[in-house]
Design a protein around this motif. Structure first.
Motif, short mmCIF file in Angstrom:
data_model
loop_
_atom_site.label_atom_id
_atom_site.label_comp_id
_atom_site.label_asym_id
_atom_site.label_seq_id
_atom_site.Cartn_x
_atom_site.Cartn_y
_atom_site.Cartn_z
N THR A 127 8.92 -1.13 4.05
CA THR A 127 8.92 -2.54 4.42
C THR A 127 9.70 -3.34 3.37
N GLU A 128 10.07 -4.55 3.71
CA GLU A 128 10.79 -5.39 2.76
C GLU A 128 9.90 -5.70 1.55
N GLU A 129 8.60 -5.86 1.79
CA GLU A 129 7.68 -6.12 0.68
C GLU A 129 7.64 -4.95 -0.29
N GLU A 130 7.64 -3.73 0.24
CA GLU A 130 7.64 -2.54 -0.62
C GLU A 130 8.91 -2.44 -1.43
N ARG A 131 10.05 -2.77 -0.82
CA ARG A 131 11.32 -2.75 -1.56
C ARG A 131 11.31 -3.79 -2.67
N GLN A 132 10.69 -4.92 -2.42
CA GLN A 132 10.65 -5.98 -3.43
C GLN A 132 9.72 -5.62 -4.58
N LYS A 133 8.53 -5.16 -4.27
CA LYS A 133 7.54 -4.86 -5.30
C LYS A 133 7.91 -3.65 -6.15
N TYR A 143 13.23 1.97 -5.25
CA TYR A 143 13.59 0.61 -4.87
C TYR A 143 12.83 -0.40 -5.71
N LYS A 144 13.49 -1.52 -6.01
CA LYS A 144 12.86 -2.62 -6.74
C LYS A 144 13.67 -3.88 -6.48
N ASP A 145 12.97 -5.02 -6.34
CA ASP A 145 13.62 -6.31 -6.09
C ASP A 145 14.52 -6.26 -4.86
N GLY A 146 14.11 -5.47 -3.88
CA GLY A 146 14.82 -5.40 -2.61
C GLY A 146 15.97 -4.43 -2.55
N ASP A 147 16.34 -3.82 -3.67
CA ASP A 147 17.53 -2.97 -3.71
C ASP A 147 17.22 -1.56 -4.17
#
Length: 320
Positions: free
Chosen positions: A151-157, A174-178
């Motif tokens: 999910t986008e939240e997982e990529r961000q966290k 992944y971190k901060d969406g990337d």
């Protein structure tokens, strides 16, 4: 309007082909059909090693899917992975002798996060597709396709995505969406099977013992009076339950140590708040989530199935 879409995934143990009707207006898919054939005779660590055999499997899969869809399939997307895939931060225009850029995402300051792989991976796929008489629409880097699980939240966290297949384990962080780090470890499910086979059984039996009976949840496995142990004894199998668990545990411990090293290289140890997601054929291994949580220091380990079959997650996939 719906368009017939076909995608092929080149794996070490199997070549998977998926066909579906895709609605171009809302992106939904219907009439999903899946076929697969064994690939151990032509693929090693994600790279085609026998072009003629691979072409034969691809032709067969396309014909089977065409029959099931009631339509002719002349072109397909191909998802590729392999032991040489890894990430780099630099300009896509930089020359990388012997390597191809499979994916390039801008990350700021005129830099890109690249996924690169040995040139022979794409070259051999192209040759096999030509021999099979199937037009290659586009390559898809399998780690990017698998990332649609997140999910986008997982990529961000911050999330660790571990795709453990037959011959390789792909580590995507992944971190901060990337995507921050990608590496492929040449150890996976087959490594455990070969270890079990070394006790004197066949590969197929070793594979069955691994899936049906091995348990790697305990740090120090011991003999058990469980029904599984009695069954092993009754069938005069080459090793008792405790020894089987120990063999599997030792190899998975080695795989976990390699994964931990990649997390350390990413400099994101302790910062993966969303935990770890395990897709792939090895994920159902009994006790694997407990082992990974213990060795990687990650509390949340989740086994997650693909949302869509194969690699059909890309919005750009539509070919006839």
């Amino acid at each position: 309007m719906s368009i017939l879409t076909c995608a092929i995934q080149i794996g070490t143990s199997r070549i998977l082909a998926v066909a579906a009707m895709k609605n171009n207006y809302n992106g939904t898919v219907s009439n999903i059909q899946i076929e697969s054939e064994p690939a151990r005779d032509c693929v090693s660590h994600g790279c085609i090693t026998n072009i003629e055999r691979a072409a034969m499997h691809i032709r067969s899969l396309i014909q089977k899917l065409g029959n099931r869809m009631g339509a002719s399939i002349s072109a397909a997307y191909v998802g590729i992975g392999g032991m040489s895939l890894h990430s780099l931060v630099q300009q896509p225009s930089v020359s990388l002798p012997g390597y191809d850029v499979l994916s390039a995402d801008p990350i700021g300051n005129s830099e890109y996060q690249l996924i690169v792989g040995e040139s022979r991976i794409r070259q051999n796929v192209k040759a096999a597709m030509v021999r099979a008489g199937v037009r290659l629409v586009e390559f898809v880097a399998l780690p990017k396709a698998t990332a649609y699980l997140l999910t986008e939240e997982e990529r961000q966290k911050g999330c660790l995505l571990l795709d453990m297949g037959a011959a390789t384990t792909t580590v995507s962080i992944y971190k901060d969406g990337d995507l921050k780090h990608l590496a492929v470890i040449p150890l996976a499910g087959d490594s455990v099977t070969y270890d079990i086979q070394s006790t004197g059984c066949s590969f197929d039996d070793a594979e069955r013992y691994k899936h049906e009976w091995s348990d790697v949840s305990q740090e120090v496995p011991s003999e058990s009076n469980s029904a599984a142990s009695r069954l092993f004894s009754d069938q005069a199998l080459p090793i008792p339950q405790g020894e089987l668990n120990k063999i599997a545990l030792c190899r998975y411990e080695e795989i976990a140590a390699n994964i931990l090293h990649q997390i350390e290289l990413s400099q994101l140890q302790g910062k993966l708040e969303a935990g770890c997601i395990l897709p792939g054929g090895v994920a159902p291994q009994r006790g694997l989530t407990a082992l990974m949580s213990r060795r990687l220091g990650i509390a949340r380990i989740e086994v997650r199935a693909y949302r869509e079959p194969g690699m059909m997650g890309s919005d750009r996939m539509s070919a006839t």
